[in-house]
Design an enzyme around this catalytic site. Structure first.
Site, PDB file in Angstrom:
ATOM      1  N   VAL A  28       0.731  -1.214  -0.146  1.00  0.00           N
ATOM      2  CA  VAL A  28       0.072  -0.023   0.056  1.00  0.00           C
ATOM      3  C   VAL A  28       0.995   1.146   0.005  1.00  0.00           C
ATOM      4  O   VAL A  28       0.510   2.132  -0.756  1.00  0.00           O
ATOM      5  CB  VAL A  28      -0.899  -0.019   1.256  1.00  0.00           C
ATOM      6  CG1 VAL A  28      -1.967   1.328   1.270  1.00  0.00           C
ATOM      7  CG2 VAL A  28      -2.087  -1.240   1.109  1.00  0.00           C
ATOM      8  N   LYS A 118      -6.810  -0.290  10.784  1.00  0.00           N
ATOM      9  CA  LYS A 118      -8.081  -0.549  11.473  1.00  0.00           C
ATOM     10  C   LYS A 118      -7.892  -1.129  12.854  1.00  0.00           C
ATOM     11  O   LYS A 118      -8.523  -0.657  13.661  1.00  0.00           O
ATOM     12  CB  LYS A 118      -8.896  -1.479  10.679  1.00  0.00           C
ATOM     13  CG  LYS A 118      -7.944  -2.782  10.247  1.00  0.00           C
ATOM     14  CD  LYS A 118      -8.109  -2.889   8.880  1.00  0.00           C
ATOM     15  CE  LYS A 118      -6.886  -3.056   8.218  1.00  0.00           C
ATOM     16  NZ  LYS A 118      -6.634  -2.551   6.756  1.00  0.00           N
ATOM     17  N   VAL A 145     -10.948   0.713   6.067  1.00  0.00           N
ATOM     18  CA  VAL A 145     -12.306  -0.117   5.940  1.00  0.00           C
ATOM     19  C   VAL A 145     -12.661  -0.127   4.508  1.00  0.00           C
ATOM     20  O   VAL A 145     -13.012   0.919   3.984  1.00  0.00           O
ATOM     21  CB  VAL A 145     -13.567   0.547   6.861  1.00  0.00           C
ATOM     22  CG1 VAL A 145     -14.553  -0.597   6.747  1.00  0.00           C
ATOM     23  CG2 VAL A 145     -12.870   0.526   8.292  1.00  0.00           C
ATOM     24  N   GLY A 200       0.084 -15.159  -2.762  1.00  0.00           N
ATOM     25  CA  GLY A 200       0.107 -13.682  -2.109  1.00  0.00           C
ATOM     26  C   GLY A 200      -1.330 -13.096  -1.839  1.00  0.00           C
ATOM     27  O   GLY A 200      -0.988 -11.936  -1.470  1.00  0.00           O
ATOM     28  N   GLU A 203      -2.002 -13.686   3.857  1.00  0.00           N
ATOM     29  CA  GLU A 203      -0.790 -13.402   4.413  1.00  0.00           C
ATOM     30  C   GLU A 203      -0.164 -14.695   4.987  1.00  0.00           C
ATOM     31  O   GLU A 203      -0.834 -15.654   5.277  1.00  0.00           O
ATOM     32  CB  GLU A 203      -1.039 -12.592   5.895  1.00  0.00           C
ATOM     33  CG  GLU A 203      -1.948 -11.367   5.590  1.00  0.00           C
ATOM     34  CD  GLU A 203      -1.044 -10.226   5.111  1.00  0.00           C
ATOM     35  OE1 GLU A 203       0.450 -10.147   5.340  1.00  0.00           O
ATOM     36  OE2 GLU A 203      -1.271  -9.245   4.646  1.00  0.00           O
ATOM     37  N   LYS A 218     -12.864  -3.899  11.721  1.00  0.00           N
ATOM     38  CA  LYS A 218     -13.561  -2.834  10.899  1.00  0.00           C
ATOM     39  C   LYS A 218     -14.992  -2.765  11.094  1.00  0.00           C
ATOM     40  O   LYS A 218     -15.461  -1.582  10.883  1.00  0.00           O
ATOM     41  CB  LYS A 218     -13.390  -3.358   9.332  1.00  0.00           C
ATOM     42  CG  LYS A 218     -12.014  -3.345   8.767  1.00  0.00           C
ATOM     43  CD  LYS A 218     -12.084  -4.282   7.283  1.00  0.00           C
ATOM     44  CE  LYS A 218     -10.495  -4.329   6.792  1.00  0.00           C
ATOM     45  NZ  LYS A 218     -10.426  -5.373   5.774  1.00  0.00           N
ATOM     46  N   GLY A 315      -5.907  -4.070  -1.792  1.00  0.00           N
ATOM     47  CA  GLY A 315      -5.133  -3.852  -2.824  1.00  0.00           C
ATOM     48  C   GLY A 315      -4.486  -2.334  -3.281  1.00  0.00           C
ATOM     49  O   GLY A 315      -5.004  -1.531  -2.431  1.00  0.00           O
TER      50      GLY A 315
HETATM   51  N1  HSE Z   1      -6.457  -8.468   4.724  1.00  0.00           N
HETATM   52  C1  HSE Z   1      -7.801  -7.582   4.484  1.00  0.00           C
HETATM   53  C2  HSE Z   1      -8.672  -8.452   3.733  1.00  0.00           C
HETATM   54  C3  HSE Z   1      -7.393  -6.293   3.650  1.00  0.00           C
HETATM   55  O1  HSE Z   1      -8.570  -9.681   3.263  1.00  0.00           O
HETATM   56  O2  HSE Z   1      -9.656  -7.956   3.250  1.00  0.00           O
HETATM   57  C4  HSE Z   1      -6.787  -5.273   4.496  1.00  0.00           C
HETATM   58  O3  HSE Z   1      -7.683  -4.878   5.719  1.00  0.00           O
END
Ligand code: HSE
Length: 441
Positions: A28, A118, A145, A200, A203, A218, A315
């Site tokens: 990001v 968040k 969010v 990818g 995580e 969120k 993204g």
């Molecule tokens: N890891 C989060 C998701 C995105 O899979 O929506 C970042 O908050």
């Protein structure tokens, strides 16, 4: 004239560009640097911006952006408090440690902060909002969010004329992707998760996503914005998708549902319920149709009725656009309380009583192949005053067990819990029933 509790510290348009410091140069962070360097006048009527300084854990990691022209800080707190910047963008992540220290330091100086964090805000948002309002600093978090989908602005600005009593949706793209892929490919949770990690999409440590915590952070923030209350993640009831089996996805489909990880915040007077859990969602419902890694959200207001928002929740591009939108808001001088009301007035809502919540539920169980089994199950449900809505029995499987699936009519959650225990205690049942709530949407 009354004095505003939010002094305007915005630099006037037409002066020198607003100097941005970015801490955290992962996917990001690189997107934000790329976007702002390619479009310094992205908000032409408002003013120019320029990234002047950066901080990250590893200076020499291979990245898509060249960082050599920016002032480098090993310590994000030093960047947050440096004279080289006017606005601090925090993209480090995590509720504690360097992200928290840097945001606190910037706000204490009265420096505006834009963050995608968040976890930090869901846990420490009230304290941070108090500091921000004491010093007159802006604290903006659109990117925290639903990534590029403007859920925060929708609640903080668009709906301030209404009273919102409920927000509910799909707020974690990783979980939505895994559940959608399990259904589409017929593969298990573990198989789809490993593939998502290899590509990818998930995580290396997926706990925050699949355990429901990211969605919990969120929905805590959306609830705080919707209800004008202090965010209180500790009061959220969070369940992830680790225990969702492929067989449940298939059987739910046969019954006319799709399993989604639903995050919801509901207000009832001074009480709020904030929770995340897998739920059977009717196939025709727009939330059931938000597939892949999409995010989607329902907002229910007393005057506006229902709103539905769907879009990318993560993204590089979408999240960078959300960070840029906050920077533009700051430049334009927009000043609103961080969570709808001045932070000194904010209180967390009282957690709603679990015993008073209602839900319909799906039960899956495997029973021994004996006469009278169905009668025993229906007797257990009747003792809990639960009414059966639908019932599905499959043929006996190798090993002699018979799969049974049933759904109930809505009832108090305490009745549902009692029925799980009552069925599990029956001799004819081979294993405790799997219970999944049916979304009441
Ligand atoms: N890891 C989060 C998701 C995105 O899979 O929506 C970042 O908050």
């Amino acid at each position: 004239m009354p004095t505003s509790p939010f002094p305007d510290t915005t630099p006037l348009p037409g002066k020198r560009p607003l100097r941005i410091g970015v801490a955290g140069v992962g996917v990001v962070g690189q997107g934000v640097i790329k976007y702002l360097s390619e479009h310094p006048d992205f908000a032409p009527a408002i003013g120019e911006v320029v990234v002047t300084a950066v901080s990250a854990r590893d200076r020499y990691r291979k990245r898509d952006v060249d960082l050599t022209s920016y002032q480098w800080f090993d310590d994000p707190v030093a960047l947050a408090t440096s004279d080289a910047i006017d606005l601090f963008v925090e993209l480090i992540g995590g509720s504690e440690g360097p992200a928290k220290a840097a945001v606190e330091a910037a706000l204490a100086l009265g420096r505006p902060v834009v963050t995608a964090n968040k976890a930090l805000l869901a846990i420490h948002g009230h304290a941070l909002a108090k500091t921000a309002e004491r010093t007159g600093a802006a604290l903006l978090f659109e990117a925290a969010v639903m990534g590029g989908t403007p859920a925060v602005k929708m609640l903080r600005e668009g709906l301030t004329g209404d009273q919102v009593d409920r927000v509910a949706g799909i707020l974690n793209g990783t979980c939505n992707y895994i559940l959608s892929e399990m259904e589409a490919s017929g593969r298990s949770f573990a198989e789809v998760l490993s593939e998502a990690q290899a590509k990818g999409f998930a995580e290396a440590d997926p706990t925050t996503d699949i355990g429901g915590f990211d969605a919990g952070h969120k929905i805590t923030l959306l609830g705080a914005l919707a209800f004008g209350a202090a965010p209180d993640f500790a009061a959220a009831d969070v369940q992830g998708i680790e225990a969702v089996d492929l067989i449940d996805i298939r059987l739910a489909h046969d019954l006319g549902y799709r399993i989604k990880l639903i995050a919801e915040a509901t207000r009832d007077g001074d009480f709020a319920s904030v929770r995340v859990h897998p739920a059977l969602t009717p196939l025709g419902h727009p939330l059931a149709q938000a597939g892949g890694s999409l995010n989607a959200l329902f907002i229910e207001g007393r005057r506006i009725g229902r709103l539905f928002l769907q879009g990318t929740g993560a993204g590089q591009g979408p999240t960078a656009a959300a960070v840029a939108a906050d920077i533009a808001d700051y430049l334009a001088g927009g000043r609103r309380p961080v969570f709808q009301r001045p932070a000194v007035e904010l209180q967390p809502l009282k957690p709603a009583d679990h015993a008073k919540r209602t839900t319909a539920a799906y039960f899956r169980l495997r029973v021994h192949d004996h006469p009278g089994v169905i009668a025993a199950i229906s007797d257990a449900l009747a003792r809990c005053e639960l009414s059966i809505d639908s019932f599905l029995q499959r043929s006996v499987q190798p090993g002699g067990l018979v799969p049974i699936v049933l759904t109930t009519r809505p009832a108090l959650e305490t009745q549902i819990d009692a029925a799980v225990a009552a069925i599990a205690a029956l001799d004819v049942v081979a294993e405790p029933p799997r219970m999944i709530r049916i979304a009441m949407i």
